[in-house]
Design a protein around this motif. Structure first.
Motif, mmCIF file in Angstrom:
data_model
loop_
_atom_site.group_PDB
_atom_site.id
_atom_site.type_symbol
_atom_site.label_atom_id
_atom_site.label_comp_id
_atom_site.label_asym_id
_atom_site.label_seq_id
_atom_site.Cartn_x
_atom_site.Cartn_y
_atom_site.Cartn_z
ATOM 1 N N UNK A 31 6.007 82.065 30.535
ATOM 2 C CA UNK A 31 6.791 81.216 29.628
ATOM 3 C C UNK A 31 5.895 80.732 28.485
ATOM 4 N N UNK A 32 6.325 80.967 27.262
ATOM 5 C CA UNK A 32 5.562 80.520 26.089
ATOM 6 C C UNK A 32 6.043 79.137 25.686
ATOM 7 N N UNK A 33 5.098 78.197 25.583
ATOM 8 C CA UNK A 33 5.449 76.820 25.212
ATOM 9 C C UNK A 33 5.006 76.572 23.774
ATOM 10 N N UNK A 34 5.997 76.408 22.872
ATOM 11 C CA UNK A 34 5.706 76.136 21.461
ATOM 12 C C UNK A 34 5.849 74.645 21.201
ATOM 13 N N UNK A 35 4.758 73.990 20.824
ATOM 14 C CA UNK A 35 4.787 72.575 20.503
ATOM 15 C C UNK A 35 5.364 72.364 19.113
ATOM 16 N N UNK A 36 6.319 71.445 19.008
ATOM 17 C CA UNK A 36 6.913 71.102 17.716
ATOM 18 C C UNK A 36 6.537 69.660 17.406
ATOM 19 N N UNK A 37 5.859 69.457 16.283
ATOM 20 C CA UNK A 37 5.438 68.100 15.932
ATOM 21 C C UNK A 37 5.409 67.942 14.417
ATOM 22 N N UNK A 38 5.074 66.755 13.978
ATOM 23 C CA UNK A 38 5.036 66.453 12.544
ATOM 24 C C UNK A 38 4.954 64.950 12.405
ATOM 25 N N UNK A 39 4.973 64.461 11.197
ATOM 26 C CA UNK A 39 4.953 63.010 11.009
ATOM 27 C C UNK A 39 6.344 62.428 11.157
ATOM 28 N N UNK A 40 6.401 61.121 11.218
ATOM 29 C CA UNK A 40 7.676 60.412 11.287
ATOM 30 C C UNK A 40 8.497 60.723 10.022
ATOM 31 N N UNK A 41 9.788 60.990 10.199
ATOM 32 C CA UNK A 41 10.724 61.256 9.089
ATOM 33 C C UNK A 41 10.405 62.522 8.284
ATOM 34 N N UNK A 42 9.766 63.509 8.939
ATOM 35 C CA UNK A 42 9.504 64.773 8.235
ATOM 36 C C UNK A 42 10.629 65.780 8.462
ATOM 37 N N UNK A 72 -1.901 65.931 6.641
ATOM 38 C CA UNK A 72 -2.888 66.959 6.255
ATOM 39 C C UNK A 72 -3.783 67.318 7.440
ATOM 40 N N UNK A 73 -4.093 66.320 8.284
ATOM 41 C CA UNK A 73 -4.913 66.580 9.488
ATOM 42 C C UNK A 73 -4.119 67.411 10.488
ATOM 43 N N UNK A 74 -2.833 67.091 10.637
ATOM 44 C CA UNK A 74 -1.987 67.849 11.573
ATOM 45 C C UNK A 74 -1.883 69.307 11.131
ATOM 46 N N UNK A 75 -1.746 69.508 9.815
ATOM 47 C CA UNK A 75 -1.622 70.880 9.292
ATOM 48 C C UNK A 75 -2.846 71.715 9.645
ATOM 49 N N UNK A 76 -4.037 71.074 9.592
ATOM 50 C CA UNK A 76 -5.281 71.799 9.900
ATOM 51 C C UNK A 76 -5.315 72.263 11.357
ATOM 52 N N UNK A 77 -4.642 71.514 12.237
ATOM 53 C CA UNK A 77 -4.657 71.825 13.669
ATOM 54 C C UNK A 77 -3.487 72.719 14.093
ATOM 55 N N UNK A 78 -2.606 73.048 13.144
ATOM 56 C CA UNK A 78 -1.392 73.799 13.478
ATOM 57 C C UNK A 78 -1.628 75.303 13.497
ATOM 58 N N UNK A 83 -2.852 67.553 22.621
ATOM 59 C CA UNK A 83 -2.018 68.587 23.238
ATOM 60 C C UNK A 83 -2.024 68.487 24.765
ATOM 61 N N UNK A 84 -1.846 67.258 25.254
ATOM 62 C CA UNK A 84 -1.851 67.021 26.701
ATOM 63 C C UNK A 84 -0.731 67.804 27.393
ATOM 64 N N UNK A 85 0.319 68.177 26.642
ATOM 65 C CA UNK A 85 1.444 68.914 27.234
ATOM 66 C C UNK A 85 1.111 70.390 27.453
ATOM 67 N N UNK A 86 -0.017 70.845 26.903
ATOM 68 C CA UNK A 86 -0.435 72.232 27.122
ATOM 69 C C UNK A 86 0.392 73.266 26.371
ATOM 70 N N UNK A 87 0.750 72.968 25.117
ATOM 71 C CA UNK A 87 1.500 73.945 24.303
ATOM 72 C C UNK A 87 0.599 75.150 24.022
ATOM 73 N N UNK A 88 1.213 76.350 24.021
ATOM 74 C CA UNK A 88 0.453 77.576 23.746
ATOM 75 C C UNK A 88 0.186 77.747 22.254
ATOM 76 N N UNK A 89 1.045 77.162 21.430
ATOM 77 C CA UNK A 89 0.858 77.162 19.975
ATOM 78 C C UNK A 89 1.560 75.923 19.433
ATOM 79 N N UNK A 90 1.145 75.498 18.237
ATOM 80 C CA UNK A 90 1.686 74.263 17.662
ATOM 81 C C UNK A 90 2.289 74.549 16.284
#
Length: 199
Positions: A1-12, A165-171, A122-129
């Motif tokens: 099972x591939x786990x894709x993490x979905x994240x971003x800033x508030x109200x994005x 901008x920091x989140x983008x670098x880690x995505x 990434x405590x949830x262990x997503x395979x990609x973000x």
């Protein structure tokens, strides 16, 4: 099972993307939804929050006064950490239980919709973000309109999170949600295609 993490800033606009993924039949595990469940009246989570922050954070009907709690935790990082220490383990357990159920059904792809995925290493262990981003000025405007906040209140909520901008670098994937819904959906489709090709 591939786990894709979905994240971003508030109200994005993460919810828009989350809803789109659900509409194309990809299971979405929503941390915000679990966060609401773990503080429902009668839950151990709400009892612990009330013991910690006092009875004033309850509405007359016994439910959580989210606006008041938000004002407390968004202006005090130690209070925010205390709240997270109460809610996060419970949210993680609910998510783990649901992942286990989906794994048993041999679900190939699951979305982990977690606002603080990167802040929590990434405590949830997503395979990609996949990070949803918009210009900061648009983020501020959207948050003020959506939550009926003053500019100062909105800025303090944005400042409480890791900068975009920091989140983008880690995505692994970045979705620019400043254009049309159709443009955003096309970007998401490309990401899903790419992941499915890797199975």
């Amino acid at each position: 099972m591939f786990k894709l993490g979905l994240t971003g800033g508030i109200a994005t606009g993460k919810t828009t993307i989350s809803n789109y993924l659900k509409s194309i039949n990809i299971p979405v595990l929503d941390a915000d939804e679990y966060a609401r469940k773990v503080v429902e009246p009668g839950t151990p989570g709400l009892a612990e929050i009330t013991n910690t922050f006092g009875e004033q954070i309850l509405q007359p009907d016994g439910s959580l006064n989210r606006k008041l709690l938000g004002q407390i935790v968004f202006n005090d990082s130690s209070a925010r950490q205390t709240l997270n220490d109460i809610t996060h383990p419970r949210i993680q357990q609910m998510m783990a239980d649901e992942l286990h159920r989906l794994a048993e059904q041999q679900t190939p792809l699951v979305i982990l919709d977690i606002p603080l995925l990167l802040e929590n290493n990434n405590v949830a262990g997503a395979d990609a973000v996949m990070v949803v981003t918009i210009p900061e000025s648009l983020q501020l405007t959207r948050l003020m309109q959506r939550n009926n906040l003053t500019e100062k209140e909105a800025q303090s909520r944005i400042a409480a999170q890791m900068p975009l901008v920091e989140k983008e670098k880690l995505a692994d994937f970045v979705i620019d949600n400043s254009g049309t819904i159709s443009s955003t959906q096309k970007q998401v489709e490309k990401v899903i295609q790419k992941i499915r090709q890797s199975f």
